[in-house]
Structure formats: C-alpha cells, structure tokens
Enzyme design. Structure first.
Site, short mmCIF file in Angstrom:
data_model
loop_
_atom_site.label_atom_id
_atom_site.label_comp_id
_atom_site.label_asym_id
_atom_site.label_seq_id
_atom_site.Cartn_x
_atom_site.Cartn_y
_atom_site.Cartn_z
N HIS A 473 -13.16 22.47 -18.48
CA HIS A 473 -13.89 24.26 -17.82
C HIS A 473 -12.62 24.02 -16.40
CE1 HIS A 473 -16.14 26.91 -16.32
NE2 HIS A 473 -15.29 26.41 -14.77
N GLU A 474 -12.05 23.19 -15.70
CA GLU A 474 -11.47 23.54 -14.28
C GLU A 474 -9.50 23.46 -14.70
OE1 GLU A 474 -12.22 24.62 -11.85
OE2 GLU A 474 -14.50 23.16 -11.91
N HIS A 477 -8.97 26.87 -16.20
CA HIS A 477 -8.25 27.62 -14.53
C HIS A 477 -7.33 27.35 -14.97
CE1 HIS A 477 -12.27 30.37 -13.58
NE2 HIS A 477 -13.26 28.73 -12.94
N HIS A 480 -4.73 28.96 -16.61
CA HIS A 480 -4.17 30.17 -16.52
C HIS A 480 -3.58 31.10 -15.81
CE1 HIS A 480 -7.34 34.85 -16.18
NE2 HIS A 480 -5.83 34.55 -16.07
#
Length: 684
Positions: A473-474, A477, A480
């Site tokens: 998940h991290e 980010h 991105h």
C-alpha cells in the site's frame, strides 16, 4: 546499476538531506531565515513590470523548494526518531510555517499575478500541468481568504496557526500515552496461546530494558498478537482497555495526555474557518478540493455501502458468537474477545493462521518480491544505494531506474517499530520532481515508513500477510510520487491530486499480494527458500474475505463518524464527541464498542493528519482501485500493455488532470462499485 543512473545518483546525492548534520539548536533560526527569503523573493518578483510563468511562478517555486528541503527532514525525524529537544524545536517552527502559509494564501498582489497569467495570451501556451497549477492556485487563494476584509483575514491566520499547534499536540499526546504504558510479565503461564514470534519479540524487548521475562507495549506489533492469540482473557481485556483509552480521561494514564479538549477546540475552529469562507460547515470546505461533488453524495455513498454490507457483517458476528459459545462456553462476547475467537474460527474453517504464514514472508523475500512486481508492471529496476546519510541504522536507500537507464526517483525505507516513532505506516515526500531554475531536473525522493517487528535473535524480520499488504500500500503511494513525469512541483507526483483519489495507486498495488502468480516470488520460507506451498496458498485465498463485511463496516463507521461530525457541527450547540460516535455506532457497528472506548482520542488521521472530513477517501478510492484492477483480471495481471496504460494515464500524470479524466483514459469508462463488493466477497 548502469553508468547513466550512477551519474544521476552522484549529481542528485548533493540535494539529499544530511540527517547526521542537523543541529537541533539551529533549526528554528534556519526556518525563520528561509521564510524571510521566501517573502523577500515574492515581494521582489511582484515588482517586475511583466508578469509571466518564467519570472513569477518559477522563482517562487524555487525558493519554496528550499524551505521544503529544510523542513522536510526535521518534520520527518520528529515522527521517526523523536526526542524532547527535537520535538521542542519542531513545535516552535509550526506557528512560523502556518503564518507564512497564511501570508502567501492571502497575498493580494500574488493572487493578482496569478489572475493576470490566467487572463493573458501566455496562458494558452503553457503546458497542461502549468495551467493546472495556475487554476489550483487561484482556487486556493480563494479558499485562503484572499478576498476577506482585513479583520477576517487576521482571524483566519490565527485559526490556521492554532489548528497547526493543536494537531501537533494531539500527535504528541498519542505518542506519549502509547509510550507511557507497558506490561511486564515474568510468569510464562500468563502468556499461553501466544506464538513464538510474539514471545521472542517480547523477550528481546524486556532484555533491552534489562528486565527478566517478557515486556509488552501498545505498539501494534506487540499489541495485536496478544489480542489475537493470548488465552488469558484478563490480559486481553487489560491491554484492550489501555489501548482504546489512550490519550483520554480514562484508562491507566487517564487525564495525563487527554486529547478531549483538543478535539473540541479543533472542531470549533474548523467550523469557524469554514464559515469565514462562506461554507455551511467544514465538510463542505473539505470537498472544495476533492473529487466528490457534495456532502449528500459522500453520505449517500457511505450509507449505500453500509446498507449493502451490514447483513453480511451481522452474519459474520453471529458466526463467531455462536462458535465461541459452542466450543468455549463464552456467552458474553466482548470487544477484547473478538479477534481471539475470530482467529480460532478462521483456523477451524480454513486451517490457516497469520502465524503459519509468517515464516514464508521474510523481509528480504517480500521486499525483493515487491520490487519484482513493480518491475514487471512498469519496466523499472530498483537498486539499493549504499553510503547515504540516514536517521537510523535500520534505514535503507534505493533508486528506481527505468529501462532507458534514466533515474526516476529514490526512497528511504524504514520498516521496524521502535520507541518514539509514530505508529502506523505512511509515505511522505522528501523532495518533489521539478525543473529547477537552472534547467536541471530534480528527481523525486520519498520516505516510506512502517512499524513492523524487526529481526529477533538470529531470525530475519518475518512479516504477516497483513504487513505485506501494508508495505505494498505505502509503496503504491511511493511510486505515484516517484514515477511522475510532471516537472512542475505543484502538480507533480501526489501534489494537486484530490485527497479522495490519492489512495487509488496505493490500494491498487495491494491486489498483487493476493495473486498466486505474484505470491510465487513475494513469498519464500526464511530457512528453505521454498515458496508458499499450494495448500497454504489455497487456504489463504479461501480465507481472504473472512469477516470482510465486518471490516467494511468498521471503516464505514470511522468514515461516517468523521464526515458527519464535521458536517453536523453547530457553533451554538457544541457536540459531545463521545455521544456522537456512539450514535454513529448504533447505526453501523455490529459489535457495540464498550462505553469506555475512546477511539476518537487517538484518531490521528482526522485530528492530526490530512483526513479531516476526508476519511471516506479510503472507500471512495477503493472503488476506483478495485475497478482499475479488474482490467488486469480481464487482460492478465502482468499484462505489459495494461501496466503501461496505468503508468502513463495515472502514475505519470500526477495532479496535472482531474482524476476522473485519468481513470476514464485508463479504464475506458467511469468507475463502478461492483468490483469492490466482489473483491470484498460481499454479495452485491
């Protein structure tokens, strides 16, 4: 690592923070000086006769970047290696930064310059990203009260500064309350049921404090195994009470780090701020920069998901209640029993537990597996770089290089929990991709932070599958931020991305943690290297949606509490936050929380983070991410064309276009909620 990338590394290494050189005594002075330089630059560029991107926006961007580079490592270290001296220096800078932010946001001359560029012939010749920066800037000036009369402008500044202080105090209280409690146990019989991994970690922690036996804390890697596996109901209840009363008037340290008044003042000030700006309430103000179009749309979205999920969540609870009664003669299932009996039920139904999986997810295998997933999807290599100045010996540094040998970005990886490190997991910006005034490209750098158990004894760090998902998940980010191709700071990476779309890439990457094809190289037994055996894999996939409806309802409870609290706040009749959350729970929670539960007092996302009246973003973006992933399900989970489409249409575009336009460009249509319900195993 090829020659081109290493040359980039050498030129870019100069701009990385030198953590070991930071002198705490000089922090405040250097921030004051940087702010003063920023103000002088803004006033100077506005004295020029011609207003253009080149001579107004670019120099201000440059000087703001310098301020960011001074503040970013200080703010980061305060989260990950805090001490009293650093905290004091950090908190002393907050009013200065808040005041500067307000000064910029209300600078009529600067606003006029933005408007002049917007209305000039030059605007048409700017890139899409540059135009978006101007448009966002004009919107943000308005939201910062540029048009307010002077007395209201002043009040706006006072509120912003006070909110910044309150947010920091809230965080500090949660950290201090977490740190203040520990449970020292010397009789092993009290720890029956706990897996070896938890016992070894607790023993190692006790030894580090020169204690006999085992030591437990309220850090998640210490707390969760007790709640999930400890046979002692009394121990589970004691830890649950300590955890859910942190930073409140109740519990073991009741009143000492109490956030109740901070929450009340925060809500009052947010409401006042929203009304100053002409909004009915803070929820409306929050949506002014988000994808969602109205408060009704958000509430309707959350309530619809709750309606669809609640029957199954009630069935989930009924199953575990009946199981505990039938097999363990427990007739009064309490909040501190839920994880324990749920785990027993899961083992009975699927013959699988997190602890069985843990040996198959050693840190080295998981991290290299994550890098392999990203390589297959986006054709980039991730290479460790040695001899980079870091804030703790456990931190590693990596570069991301594409197939042409171009450096795309870099990141610090800080995986383990430790005292005086903020709980949870997050990605933050160290520096952003942008073209500097000298024409050179500045590469993006990220901080990736988790709180997992580190190596114990001679074993490597072994992760649960949930922790693997958190890391993915991290990292979603992170890419991105790092794979952006936008060279304008204001909309580069995650900048300028509406908050309810920012979770799309992070939740999207989680999907690969469930794909057998990816698990083949994400997993590997720490002793034998053997990938997750087929029978364990099958059980894990079968158990994927165990109690998923209950999980869904829990997230919806947090989202509805946050959003309706900010929407329904009334100045003349301030809300009792405890009774408010209890009303929300009556509507959506299936197992009622005990009366002493003070969850809100440590809900940092909304009282000390960026999620105020925006926690719904997790569910909103999950609709986008589930639907985006369904294209991979249709065309192949490592399909190079689909990976390339997601890279070019979503990750590389940053905040340069509206997220709905980017989603449609990738998916060919607007998002549908069905994929989310299907992935959650909830009957649509």
């Amino acid at each position: 690592m090829n020659q081109i990338a290493s040359q980039h590394s050498q030129s870019d290494i100069k701009s990385l923070p030198q953590f070991s050189q930071i002198n705490i005594a000089e922090i405040k002075d250097s921030i004051e000086e940087a702010i003063s330089n920023c103000k002088n630059t803004i006033n100077r560029v506005l004295e020029q006769e011609t207003v253009s991107w080149q001579n107004v926006i670019q120099p201000i961007d440059e000087i703001d970047d310098l301020l960011g580079k001074l503040w970013s490592p200080v703010s980061h270290m305060n989260s990950v290696v805090s001490n009293d001296e650093l905290r004091e220096a950090h908190d002393a800078c907050l009013p200065l930064l808040s005041s500067y932010g307000t000064w910029v946001g209300q600078h009529k001359g600067l606003y006029d310059a933005y408007m002049q560029i917007k209305n000039s012939a030059e605007f048409a010749s700017l890139t899409v990203a540059q135009q978006k920066v101007i448009d966002n800037g004009i919107r943000d000036f308005t939201l910062s009260g540029v048009a307010l009369e002077d007395s209201k402008k002043q009040r706006y500044g006072e509120i912003k500064s006070r909110l910044s202080d309150l947010s920091s105090t809230f965080s500090n209280n949660v950290m201090d309350a977490t740190l203040a409690w520990q449970k020292h146990i010397t009789d092993k019989a009290e720890l029956a049921g706990l897996p070896d991994s938890a016992l070894e970690a607790a023993k190692q922690l006790a030894e580090s404090k020169e204690l006999e036996g085992w030591l437990f804390t309220l850090d998640i890697p210490s707390y969760l195994p007790v709640m999930t596996y400890a046979d002692s109901r009394a121990l589970r209840e004691e830890m649950y009470r300590a955890y859910t009363t942190r930073a409140s008037e109740l519990g073991p340290n009741g009143g000492e780090f109490d956030n109740t008044k901070i929450i009340e003042e925060t809500l009052a000030l947010r409401h006042e701020l929203a009304q100053l700006m002409g909004f009915e309430n803070y929820a409306e103000r929050s949506l002014a920069t988000k994808m969602a179009e109205s408060t009704q749309q958000v509430t309707g979205f959350l309530e619809d998901l709750a309606k669809r999920s609640k029957p199954q969540a009630q069935k989930d609870l009924q199953d575990v209640t009946e199981f505990a009664k039938k097999h363990f003669q427990v007739t009064d299932l309490q909040a501190w029993d839920l994880a324990y009996y749920s785990e027993k039920l899961k083992q009975q139904q699927y013959s699988i537990s997190d602890e069985q999986l843990r040996p198959y997810f050693p840190e080295k295998q998981v991290v290299s597996g994550l890098f392999e997933v990203v390589k297959r999807l986006y054709k980039v290599d991730i290479v460790q770089r040695e001899n980079v100045d870091v804030w703790h010996k456990d931190v590693k540094f990596y570069d991301i290089v594409d197939s042409d040998g171009e450096l795309r970005g870099s990141f610090y990886l800080d995986l383990y929990a430790r005292p005086r490190k903020r709980g949870g997991a997050w990605m933050d910006e160290c520096q952003v991709r942008r073209t500097r005034v000298d024409g050179q490209l500045q590469y993006p750098v990220a901080y990736l932070t988790c709180n997992f158990n580190g190596p114990v004894g001679n074993k490597p760090a072994l992760f649960t599958h949930d922790e693997v998902i958190t890391l993915f998940h991290e990292f979603g980010h992170g890419i991105h931020h790092m794979l952006t191709k936008v060279d304008v700071a204001g909309v580069s990476g995650i900048n300028g991305v509406p908050w309810d779309a920012v979770e799309l890439p992070s939740q999207f990457l989680e999907n690969w943690c469930w794909q057998p094809e990816a698990l083949a190289f994400i997993s590997g037994h720490f002793e034998t290297g053997e990938a997750l055996p087929k029978d364990l894999l099958d059980k894990m996939l079968a158990a994927r949606n165990f109690q998923s409806a209950m999980q869904m309802m829990r997230q919806l409870e947090f989202s509805l509490f946050d959003f309706s609290l900010h929407e329904q706040y009334q100045q003349q009749n301030p809300v009792n936050v405890q009774s408010f959350i209890e009303k929300v729970r009556e509507k959506v929670s299936v197992l009622k929380a005990p009366e002493f539960n003070r969850f809100q007092n440590s809900f940092g996302h909304i009282f000390a983070g960026g999620y105020a009246a925006g926690y719904y973003s997790y569910k909103w973006a999950e609709v986008l991410s589930s639907d985006a992933f369904s294209r991979f399900e249709e065309e192949g989970i490592f399909n190079p064309q689909v990976g390339s489409d997601f890279l070019h249409n979503v990750l590389e575009m940053g905040g340069s276009k509206e997220p709905m336009a980017l989603f449609v460009a990738f998916r060919g249509r607007e998002p549908e909620v069905d994929a989310l319900l299907r992935h959650s195993g909830i009957a649509a």
